[in-house]
Design a protein around this motif. Sequence first.
Motif, PDB file in Angstrom:
ATOM      1  N   GLY A   1       8.785  -1.177  -3.871  1.00  0.00           N
ATOM      2  CA  GLY A   1       7.561  -0.414  -4.134  1.00  0.00           C
ATOM      3  C   GLY A   1       6.307  -0.981  -3.504  1.00  0.00           C
ATOM      4  O   GLY A   1       5.249  -0.370  -3.603  1.00  0.00           O
ATOM      5  N   THR A   2       6.399  -2.133  -2.834  1.00  0.00           N
ATOM      6  CA  THR A   2       5.181  -2.702  -2.248  1.00  0.00           C
ATOM      7  C   THR A   2       4.763  -1.973  -0.970  1.00  0.00           C
ATOM      8  O   THR A   2       3.622  -2.063  -0.549  1.00  0.00           O
ATOM      9  CB  THR A   2       5.351  -4.208  -1.920  1.00  0.00           C
ATOM     10  N   VAL A   3       5.710  -1.291  -0.327  1.00  0.00           N
ATOM     11  CA  VAL A   3       5.395  -0.543   0.902  1.00  0.00           C
ATOM     12  C   VAL A   3       5.954   0.873   0.743  1.00  0.00           C
ATOM     13  O   VAL A   3       7.148   1.049   0.460  1.00  0.00           O
ATOM     14  CB  VAL A   3       6.034  -1.214   2.146  1.00  0.00           C
ATOM     15  N   MET A   4       5.114   1.873   0.876  1.00  0.00           N
ATOM     16  CA  MET A   4       5.521   3.293   0.813  1.00  0.00           C
ATOM     17  C   MET A   4       6.156   3.699  -0.517  1.00  0.00           C
ATOM     18  O   MET A   4       7.057   4.540  -0.553  1.00  0.00           O
ATOM     19  CB  MET A   4       6.468   3.651   1.972  1.00  0.00           C
ATOM     20  N   SER A   5       5.721   3.099  -1.603  1.00  0.00           N
ATOM     21  CA  SER A   5       6.229   3.425  -2.958  1.00  0.00           C
ATOM     22  C   SER A   5       7.752   3.547  -2.954  1.00  0.00           C
ATOM     23  O   SER A   5       8.438   2.670  -2.431  1.00  0.00           O
ATOM     24  CB  SER A   5       5.506   4.657  -3.527  1.00  0.00           C
ATOM     25  N   GLY A   6       8.280   4.625  -3.500  1.00  0.00           N
ATOM     26  CA  GLY A   6       9.747   4.745  -3.597  1.00  0.00           C
ATOM     27  C   GLY A   6      10.426   5.200  -2.313  1.00  0.00           C
ATOM     28  O   GLY A   6      11.666   5.249  -2.251  1.00  0.00           O
ATOM     29  N   THR A   7       9.658   5.556  -1.294  1.00  0.00           N
ATOM     30  CA  THR A   7      10.272   5.898  -0.006  1.00  0.00           C
ATOM     31  C   THR A   7      10.950   4.614   0.506  1.00  0.00           C
ATOM     32  O   THR A   7      10.276   3.592   0.644  1.00  0.00           O
ATOM     33  CB  THR A   7       9.199   6.361   1.006  1.00  0.00           C
ATOM     34  N   PRO A   8      12.256   4.662   0.744  1.00  0.00           N
ATOM     35  CA  PRO A   8      12.988   3.389   0.912  1.00  0.00           C
ATOM     36  C   PRO A   8      12.783   2.718   2.272  1.00  0.00           C
ATOM     37  O   PRO A   8      13.731   2.459   3.020  1.00  0.00           O
ATOM     38  CB  PRO A   8      14.448   3.803   0.688  1.00  0.00           C
ATOM     39  N   SER A   9      11.526   2.407   2.575  1.00  0.00           N
ATOM     40  CA  SER A   9      11.212   1.821   3.883  1.00  0.00           C
ATOM     41  C   SER A   9      11.796   0.418   4.027  1.00  0.00           C
ATOM     42  O   SER A   9      12.278   0.046   5.096  1.00  0.00           O
ATOM     43  CB  SER A   9       9.704   1.775   4.084  1.00  0.00           C
TER      44      SER A   9
END
Length: 344
Positions: free
Chosen positions: A154-162
């Motif tokens: 969640g630290t980058v792009m919230s729940g988008t699994p980046s």
Amino acid sequence: MSKLYKVAIIGFGNVGQGFTKILANKYELLNERFGVDIRIVAVCDLYKGSIADPDGLDPTMLISSIELDGDLKNMDAKYTGWTAKETIANSGANILIELAYTDLKTGEPALSHVKQALNNGMHVSMTNKGPVALAFPELRDIASKNNVQIGIEGTVMSGTPSLHLGNEMLLAAGIIQIQGILNGTTNYILGEMEAGLDYQVALIQAQALGYAEADPTGDVDGHDAAAKTVILANLFMDLELTLADIDCTGISQITSEDIAKASAQNKHWKLIGTVAKTKTGFIATVKPEMVNKDHPLASISGATNAITYSTELLGDITLIGPGAGRIETGYAVIEDILTIHKNS
Ligand code: HSE
């Protein structure tokens, strides 16, 4: 047979509530499909109250309590009033979900919470960028010594699994450059300014919509995007950067005239975070860029985020999705727990 995960939540704002709502609705699915039995055994929030029960707190009741009273103070629980430190020490949780306020200068108080939990043999999931941008190598060492895992989706792009995409799928393809629109607030403001709105009005709207940080300076000055750029650089490019290594310019100097100039040339302003390795070192920047309409990030509008991984074997891969939001970021914690389960 499902595996029991007792979780303690520190910080019960948007993300904690989003996670709890998802759990209220998806508990059965997570249990049956993935074999994880997730129980919230403690919630600790400086303002909303602190409650704990080793047998589990009902997620639906937690949400109702917040909706009815705005806090947890009237909710029945075996233990009340614990500090964050006491919650980590006494709740019996085996996963700490650290969602306290992000401080990009010191990482505190989250950094201390995370260290205490890892040293206590607890896994950690956090959406808090401070500790990750400032001290991830150290935290990873402590986790590995204690044989536990840290989830930071969640630290980058919230729940988008980046981060999962980068870590599990693309790392072996050789990531040579990463570029992203990593801050929703600024992308929203730039889009609204293109539609004719004044900068200040657009910022107030972004705050009202809940995209901006509690103090939006971190958004508009580019520091939020810079923290995410540091996280990406350190995870995927074998670098050990801190915020000071990012050449960072925000959007507050972009004027309506700049926006009009870009539109006249069929271009868009975007706040882009870039990290790339060069022959002599690396480039790590966050700055407003005027991009052509055919740039992979040109069409990303509103508070949506996007990231382009440039790889040796696959060329460019672009992932587009939400970068903020209560449910969207709460879902990142679910992803972390599923990953901890898969790797345990
Ligand atoms: N304030 C951040 C943004 C939230 O606007 O993207 C997610 O980190």
